[in-house]
Motif scaffolding. Sequence first.
Motif: not given
Length: 71
Positions: A16-25
């Motif tokens: 719901a909040t993170c859209h790029d791989v780096r932020s998700r990680h």
Amino acid sequence: MLTRVTDTIIEELIDATCHDVRSRHFFLHALHGLVRVAKAEQLQELRRDVERATGIVSQPEGCDTGSTEPT
């Protein structure tokens, strides 16, 4: 380590909040760490409550537990 419910909730928050791989990680590891800390704190509180309920009180080292003299 974590429950399936916890993993599911973390994944939903990240989706719901993170859209790029780096932020998700980053947020995945941060949230898992937060859950581990919360579990450790909960376990410490539970142990303290058990000690209080059973009357077991840890005494600091060096205390003379056999003394009958007033303090």
